[in-house]
Motif scaffolding. Structure first.
Motif, short mmCIF file in Angstrom:
data_model
loop_
_atom_site.label_atom_id
_atom_site.label_comp_id
_atom_site.label_asym_id
_atom_site.label_seq_id
_atom_site.Cartn_x
_atom_site.Cartn_y
_atom_site.Cartn_z
N HIS A 124 39.59 67.06 -4.87
CA HIS A 124 39.58 66.45 -6.21
C HIS A 124 38.38 65.53 -6.44
CE1 HIS A 124 43.51 68.10 -6.99
NE2 HIS A 124 43.98 67.56 -5.89
N PHE A 125 37.41 65.56 -5.54
CA PHE A 125 36.26 64.66 -5.71
C PHE A 125 35.23 65.24 -6.67
CE2 PHE A 125 37.94 62.42 -2.10
CZ PHE A 125 37.57 61.12 -2.37
N ARG A 126 34.68 64.33 -7.47
CA ARG A 126 33.57 64.65 -8.37
C ARG A 126 32.38 63.78 -7.99
NH1 ARG A 126 37.91 64.14 -12.35
NH2 ARG A 126 38.30 66.13 -13.40
N LYS B 100 28.20 58.75 5.58
CA LYS B 100 27.63 57.41 5.39
C LYS B 100 28.69 56.33 5.57
CE LYS B 100 25.19 54.52 2.03
NZ LYS B 100 24.60 54.46 0.66
N HIS B 101 29.81 56.51 4.92
CA HIS B 101 30.89 55.53 5.04
C HIS B 101 31.96 55.98 6.04
CE1 HIS B 101 29.39 53.12 1.72
NE2 HIS B 101 29.28 54.21 0.99
N ALA B 102 31.98 57.28 6.35
CA ALA B 102 33.02 57.78 7.26
C ALA B 102 32.78 57.35 8.70
CB ALA B 102 33.09 59.30 7.16
N ASP B 103 31.52 57.33 9.13
CA ASP B 103 31.21 56.99 10.53
C ASP B 103 31.74 55.61 10.93
OD1 ASP B 103 30.13 59.28 11.54
OD2 ASP B 103 28.06 58.78 11.03
N PRO B 104 31.50 54.54 10.14
CA PRO B 104 32.02 53.23 10.53
C PRO B 104 33.55 53.19 10.60
CG PRO B 104 30.31 52.99 8.86
CD PRO B 104 30.64 54.45 8.94
N ILE C 228 36.75 60.74 6.89
CA ILE C 228 35.91 61.35 5.84
C ILE C 228 36.50 61.05 4.47
CG2 ILE C 228 35.20 63.57 4.86
CD1 ILE C 228 34.94 64.61 7.74
N TYR C 229 37.80 61.21 4.35
CA TYR C 229 38.46 60.96 3.06
C TYR C 229 38.28 59.51 2.62
CZ TYR C 229 42.09 60.50 -0.46
OH TYR C 229 42.76 60.23 -1.61
N LEU C 230 38.58 58.57 3.50
CA LEU C 230 38.45 57.16 3.14
C LEU C 230 36.99 56.79 2.89
CD1 LEU C 230 40.99 55.52 5.64
CD2 LEU C 230 41.34 56.05 3.22
N GLY C 231 36.09 57.39 3.66
CA GLY C 231 34.67 57.13 3.44
C GLY C 231 34.21 57.62 2.08
N MET C 232 34.73 58.76 1.63
CA MET C 232 34.36 59.28 0.31
C MET C 232 34.87 58.38 -0.81
SD MET C 232 32.44 61.93 0.59
CE MET C 232 32.54 62.88 -0.94
N ILE C 233 36.00 57.72 -0.58
CA ILE C 233 36.49 56.76 -1.58
C ILE C 233 35.55 55.57 -1.68
CG2 ILE C 233 38.35 55.12 -2.11
CD1 ILE C 233 40.31 57.11 -0.88
#
Length: 485
Positions: free
Chosen positions: A149-151, A213-217, A279-284
């Motif tokens: 559901h990501f845009r 980018k945000h998923a790794d941390p 990955i999901y939380l990083g995409m948020i």
């Protein structure tokens, strides 16, 4: 903005109106299978989604509603603080009679919807089927699961899953005299070009859309010592344009500084779940965060995570999403009770329980209990003349207070190997010397007179309503006393 209450009427599992008191806090929910916790997930998801598109609640009504009551379903959400950051109630509602396309025309709700911060266990089911030909393939997990559901910029306002669905729709079209192979190739290639350009952007380290980018941390906080790199092979049509090829996302994996040649033999379900969730939380987090309403709803996603991964996830939510209002559901009662002992000490958490209550007509509806206020339950049962239940809840509240106090004050309790080996006296003996003697005297009297006898089957005991009411008052006085120490 924080959700204060949710009112749901005749929606999915909800028959009649149910009001859920969230209290502007995070919410941890235990629910039996079929108790309505996933219906709550979809109710809130539809509520926010209705700010962007038309949601027809008539198609989502509880199937047991009588004909004369149909067409009255609604989802009402009250916020406090409101969109202006004032401690005032602000209510929005999605109803079956709403005719406007964007039924909730409020910028703060639309912005919250753009976060796409609703994740259900169904999005993670692909973890069980990701090994193909000896390699881990995350393509379906990402495109049809956690990122469906990501845009973002290159999706041109569409969701990633929509772009891929267009590819699949075009490749399955049959050709005839009105739609020849040349036209089909044109449509398939155009859909693939749009999808590949958008999806490939996620795997470029210099792109603002870079998936890790945000998923790794976040992944680092699971303490698996994993470093991953994701590789996407450009999807393409086969020679006769009957199927899609190369739609794969493979993993390069380093563990504790050592390259793992065969990740599919090393990554168990818990590690794969940790990667997917990260990955999901990083995409948020890659979205703009300076918006007033931020909701994160995780529906049964602890499936596949052992306790060593569940606790780090709770800490990740605390450290990475402190300004979000978080909703978590689980059907795992022992885990719920374990987590509740951590969360109840936090001012910004509430815990509630969903049960499937069978009606006289044979179908089930949600029964929602506030699991934190045992004394409230005791008073309610006492008012309904169910004295045995009232006594059990009062005694449970008493024991819970004692155990929490001993834990908070680091009281020295004799070690016993099993929890059931402990008696109330083990904790009470450590507490009663710290409180007012009058409170101790009252509690000692009612423990022997009411609380203990009512908790057991005894045909010779008398149900003493006044004494039970006084016992509830005495336990409540203990609660107030312990809160001041």
């Amino acid at each position: 903005m924080k959700i204060k209450t949710i009112e749901i009427n005749n929606y999915k599992a909800f028959y009649g109106e149910q009001k859920i008191n969230v209290g502007s806090k995070n919410l941890f929910i235990y629910g039996e299978n079929g108790s309505g916790k996933s219906s709550l997930y979809y109710a809130l998801k539809d509520f926010f989604q209705s700010s962007m598109e038309d949601i027809d609640l008539n198609h989502l009504e509880n199937i047991f509603i009588e004909d004369d009551k149909k067409g009255n379903s609604y989802i009402k959400v009250t916020f406090n603080p409101n969109s202006e950051n004032q401690y005032k109630n602000q209510k929005f509602q999605l109803t079956a009679t709403t005719k406007n396309t964007n039924s909730i025309n409020e910028t703060s709700i639309r912005d919250a919807n753009k976060l796409k911060s609703f994740l259900t266990y169904k999005h993670l089911l692909e973890i069980h089927h990701i090994q193909k030909g000896g390699q881990i393939d995350l393509f379906n997990l990402l495109v049809n699961g956690v990122l469906k559901h990501f845009r973002y910029t290159l999706t041109n306002g569409k969701e990633l899953g929509e772009l891929w669905q267009t590819v699949e729709d075009n490749i399955t079209k049959t050709t005839d005299h009105g739609y020849n192979l040349t036209l089909k190739k044109k449509d398939v290639n155009a859909a693939l070009k749009t999808f590949n350009e958008a999806f490939s952007e996620l795997f470029k380290a210099d792109s603002p859309e870079y998936i890790l980018k945000h998923a790794d941390p976040i992944l680092d906080q699971f303490n698996h010592h994993l470093k991953i790199k994701l590789n996407y092979r450009q999807a393409k049509a086969n020679a006769d344009y009957l199927r899609i090829e190369n739609n794969h996302v493979h993993i390069d994996l380093t563990y504790a500084g050592k390259e793992i040649a065969q990740p599919h033999l090393f990554l168990n379900e818990a590690r794969l779940s940790a990667i997917a969730i990260s990955i999901y939380l990083g995409m948020i987090k890659r979205h703009i965060q300076l918006i007033p309403c931020k909701i994160l709803f995780l529906d049964d996603i602890f499936i596949g995570l052992d306790i060593a991964n569940r606790l780090p996830l709770l800490n990740i939510l605390k450290t990475e999403f402190p300004d979000y209002q978080i909703f978590i559901t689980t059907y795992d009662k022992p885990w719920y009770e374990y987590a509740k002992s951590f969360l109840e000490g936090a001012e910004n958490w509430r815990t509630i329980e969903f049960y499937a209550q069978e009606t006289k007509k044979g179908y089930e509806i949600p029964l929602i209990k506030d699991s934190t206020d045992l004394l409230h339950e005791a008073k309610k049962h006492c008012e309904n003349c169910d004295y045995k239940a009232a006594a059990v809840y009062t005694r449970s509240a008493f024991e819970k207070m004692l155990q929490k106090y001993c834990k908070d004050k680091k009281k020295k309790i004799v070690f016993k190997p099993r929890l059931k080996d402990y008696a109330t006296e083990d904790f009470w003996s450590e507490v009663k010397n710290d409180i007012e003697p009058t409170i101790t005297t009252e509690l000692e009297k009612y423990r022997s007179l009411v609380l203990n006898p009512f908790s057991h089957y005894d045909t010779e005991s008398h149900e003493l309503k006044t004494e039970l009411q006084n016992a509830i008052v005495a336990v409540n006085n203990l609660k107030n006393e312990l809160n001041t120490i």
